[in-house]
Design an enzyme around this catalytic site. Sequence first.
Site, mmCIF file in Angstrom:
data_model
loop_
_atom_site.group_PDB
_atom_site.id
_atom_site.type_symbol
_atom_site.label_atom_id
_atom_site.label_comp_id
_atom_site.label_asym_id
_atom_site.label_seq_id
_atom_site.Cartn_x
_atom_site.Cartn_y
_atom_site.Cartn_z
ATOM 1 N N LEU A 36 5.854 6.843 10.079
ATOM 2 C CA LEU A 36 6.807 5.733 10.067
ATOM 3 C C LEU A 36 6.160 4.432 10.546
ATOM 4 O O LEU A 36 5.102 4.468 11.199
ATOM 5 C CB LEU A 36 7.981 6.057 11.004
ATOM 6 C CG LEU A 36 8.881 7.235 10.613
ATOM 7 C CD1 LEU A 36 9.830 7.557 11.763
ATOM 8 C CD2 LEU A 36 9.659 6.919 9.334
ATOM 9 N N SER A 37 6.806 3.323 10.263
ATOM 10 C CA SER A 37 6.357 2.040 10.812
ATOM 11 C C SER A 37 6.421 2.125 12.343
ATOM 12 O O SER A 37 7.416 2.602 12.898
ATOM 13 C CB SER A 37 7.278 0.924 10.306
ATOM 14 O OG SER A 37 6.909 -0.301 10.885
ATOM 15 N N GLY A 38 5.351 1.719 13.000
ATOM 16 C CA GLY A 38 5.314 1.771 14.462
ATOM 17 C C GLY A 38 4.933 3.127 15.026
ATOM 18 O O GLY A 38 4.923 3.329 16.237
ATOM 19 N N LYS A 41 -0.187 4.523 13.226
ATOM 20 C CA LYS A 41 -1.226 4.687 12.185
ATOM 21 C C LYS A 41 -2.385 3.704 12.372
ATOM 22 O O LYS A 41 -3.547 4.103 12.434
ATOM 23 C CB LYS A 41 -0.636 4.477 10.767
ATOM 24 C CG LYS A 41 0.517 5.395 10.413
ATOM 25 C CD LYS A 41 1.042 5.126 9.024
ATOM 26 C CE LYS A 41 1.629 3.751 8.799
ATOM 27 N NZ LYS A 41 2.836 3.427 9.590
ATOM 28 N N SER A 109 3.211 5.561 3.269
ATOM 29 C CA SER A 109 3.099 6.555 2.176
ATOM 30 C C SER A 109 4.195 7.614 2.305
ATOM 31 O O SER A 109 3.906 8.771 2.624
ATOM 32 C CB SER A 109 1.706 7.179 2.122
ATOM 33 O OG SER A 109 1.199 7.529 3.380
HETATM 34 N N1 LIG Z 1 11.281 -2.341 4.177
HETATM 35 C C1 LIG Z 1 10.171 -1.994 4.828
HETATM 36 N N2 LIG Z 1 9.926 -0.690 5.081
HETATM 37 C C2 LIG Z 1 8.796 -0.356 5.739
HETATM 38 N N3 LIG Z 1 7.853 -1.232 6.165
HETATM 39 C C3 LIG Z 1 8.066 -2.545 5.931
HETATM 40 C C4 LIG Z 1 9.223 -2.969 5.264
HETATM 41 N N4 LIG Z 1 9.176 -4.337 5.173
HETATM 42 C C5 LIG Z 1 8.039 -4.727 5.743
HETATM 43 N N5 LIG Z 1 7.357 -3.657 6.209
HETATM 44 C C6 LIG Z 1 5.997 -3.759 6.790
HETATM 45 O O1 LIG Z 1 5.132 -3.233 5.789
HETATM 46 C C7 LIG Z 1 4.330 -2.192 6.301
HETATM 47 C C8 LIG Z 1 4.426 -0.939 5.419
HETATM 48 O O2 LIG Z 1 3.704 -1.111 4.260
HETATM 49 P P1 LIG Z 1 3.108 0.146 3.504
HETATM 50 O O3 LIG Z 1 2.317 -0.405 2.380
HETATM 51 O O4 LIG Z 1 2.399 1.009 4.475
HETATM 52 O O5 LIG Z 1 4.422 0.890 2.998
HETATM 53 S S1 LIG Z 1 4.540 2.020 1.892
HETATM 54 O O6 LIG Z 1 3.438 2.987 2.102
HETATM 55 O O7 LIG Z 1 4.447 1.399 0.567
HETATM 56 O O8 LIG Z 1 5.870 2.638 2.098
HETATM 57 C C9 LIG Z 1 4.870 -1.842 7.659
HETATM 58 O O9 LIG Z 1 3.699 -1.747 8.442
HETATM 59 P P2 LIG Z 1 3.465 -0.578 9.516
HETATM 60 O O10 LIG Z 1 4.415 -0.939 10.618
HETATM 61 O O11 LIG Z 1 2.020 -0.757 9.897
HETATM 62 O O12 LIG Z 1 3.736 0.758 8.908
HETATM 63 C C10 LIG Z 1 5.769 -2.982 8.054
HETATM 64 O O13 LIG Z 1 5.072 -3.850 8.916
HETATM 65 N N1 LIG Z 2 -0.291 7.797 21.439
HETATM 66 C C1 LIG Z 2 -0.170 6.666 20.733
HETATM 67 N N2 LIG Z 2 -0.794 6.564 19.539
HETATM 68 C C2 LIG Z 2 -0.690 5.435 18.806
HETATM 69 N N3 LIG Z 2 0.026 4.335 19.183
HETATM 70 C C3 LIG Z 2 0.669 4.389 20.376
HETATM 71 C C4 LIG Z 2 0.603 5.559 21.175
HETATM 72 N N4 LIG Z 2 1.327 5.335 22.271
HETATM 73 C C5 LIG Z 2 1.818 4.091 22.162
HETATM 74 N N5 LIG Z 2 1.417 3.496 21.028
HETATM 75 C C6 LIG Z 2 1.772 2.127 20.604
HETATM 76 O O1 LIG Z 2 2.609 2.204 19.438
HETATM 77 C C7 LIG Z 2 2.392 1.068 18.599
HETATM 78 C C8 LIG Z 2 2.027 1.557 17.212
HETATM 79 O O2 LIG Z 2 1.852 0.447 16.359
HETATM 80 P P1 LIG Z 2 0.964 0.511 15.070
HETATM 81 O O3 LIG Z 2 -0.351 1.154 15.350
HETATM 82 O O4 LIG Z 2 0.958 -0.867 14.476
HETATM 83 O O5 LIG Z 2 1.815 1.523 14.141
HETATM 84 P P2 LIG Z 2 1.868 1.632 12.557
HETATM 85 O O6 LIG Z 2 0.537 1.192 12.017
HETATM 86 O O7 LIG Z 2 2.154 3.076 12.293
HETATM 87 O O8 LIG Z 2 2.993 0.723 12.148
HETATM 88 C C9 LIG Z 2 1.287 0.240 19.239
HETATM 89 O O9 LIG Z 2 1.880 -0.799 19.988
HETATM 90 C C10 LIG Z 2 0.597 1.259 20.176
HETATM 91 O O10 LIG Z 2 -0.012 0.649 21.290
#
Ligand SMILES: Nc1ncnc2c1ncn2[C@@H]1O[C@H](COP(=O)(O)OS(=O)(=O)O)[C@@H](OP(=O)(O)O)[C@H]1O
Ligand SMILES: Nc1ncnc2c1ncn2[C@@H]1O[C@H](COP(=O)(O)OP(=O)(O)O)[C@@H](O)[C@H]1O
Length: 206
Positions: A36-38, A41, A109
């Site tokens: 998931l986002s956050g 990854k 993904s």
């Molecule tokens: N609607 C919606 N849903 C999910 N994420 C969103 C959306 N809008 C913007 N973002 C931002 O775009 C990042 C995800 O892009 P991805 O290319 O990894 O998504 S996907 O694989 O095509 O589903 C994602 O980044 P990560 O937080 O690093 O996962 C978000 O920052």
């Molecule tokens: N064990 C952990 N592994 C990865 N991230 C962590 C962990 N614990 C806390 N975090 C925090 O969670 C957040 C993850 O953000 P990010 O790496 O941008 O996620 P994504 O790329 O999946 O959106 C960061 O602020 C990171 O410091």
Amino acid sequence: MQQVSQDVVWHQCAVSQPERNELNGHQSVLLWYTGLSGSGKSTIANAVDRKLYELGIHSYVLDGDNVRHGLNGDLEFSDQDRVENIRRISEVAKLMVDAGLVVSTAFISPFMTDRAQAKQLVGETRFIEIFIDTPLAVCEARDPKGLYRKARAGEIKHFTGIDSTYQAPIDADIHLATEQLSVEQCTNQVIQTLFKRKIITSMSCL
Ligand SMILES: Nc1ncnc2c1ncn2[C@@H]1O[C@H](COP(=O)(O)OS(=O)(=O)O)[C@@H](OP(=O)(O)O)[C@H]1O
Ligand SMILES: Nc1ncnc2c1ncn2[C@@H]1O[C@H](COP(=O)(O)OP(=O)(O)O)[C@@H](O)[C@H]1O
């Protein structure tokens, strides 16, 4: 994707992938991070990449936000656009693995079939799926970019985990529960797997 032109013929490269691997002194592989986002990854993929750099490994991270600024800047977050996003990334990653790199992809993904297609494209032995298993509630509490808050307020539509599907892997090669493991522990697990699978020959970075 249907190939449109019939008038293209595959050209065999003069330098093979095994030759490039030999030159580099390590195997090339695709580390496919999904979650998931956050979930973590980007954080984990970049921490692993830093360790690989310290080991002298030729590597690169393809990251969701960055690729969507350029190559995939024309795509939104409908299911259809996400499928196309992952298709293009898989093709790019395949070329980079052919070029001899340890490639990391950090994309949500969300669909199993797309991840399976990436695996098929690159080849089973060169694909390592890494599930960054972080519950939605934890991702939402972290909310590093403030996107969950916006999604809950209705300012972002089709947000993964809220009003767009995420299909979790059932048999990922590496399963990282970030609620229980630190970034360092997660990173070490990935490096140890690369060593066990003889992709890299040293773990002196740990
Ligand atoms: N609607 C919606 N849903 C999910 N994420 C969103 C959306 N809008 C913007 N973002 C931002 O775009 C990042 C995800 O892009 P991805 O290319 O990894 O998504 S996907 O694989 O095509 O589903 C994602 O980044 P990560 O937080 O690093 O996962 C978000 O920052
Ligand atoms: N064990 C952990 N592994 C990865 N991230 C962590 C962990 N614990 C806390 N975090 C925090 O969670 C957040 C993850 O953000 P990010 O790496 O941008 O996620 P994504 O790329 O999946 O959106 C960061 O602020 C990171 O410091």
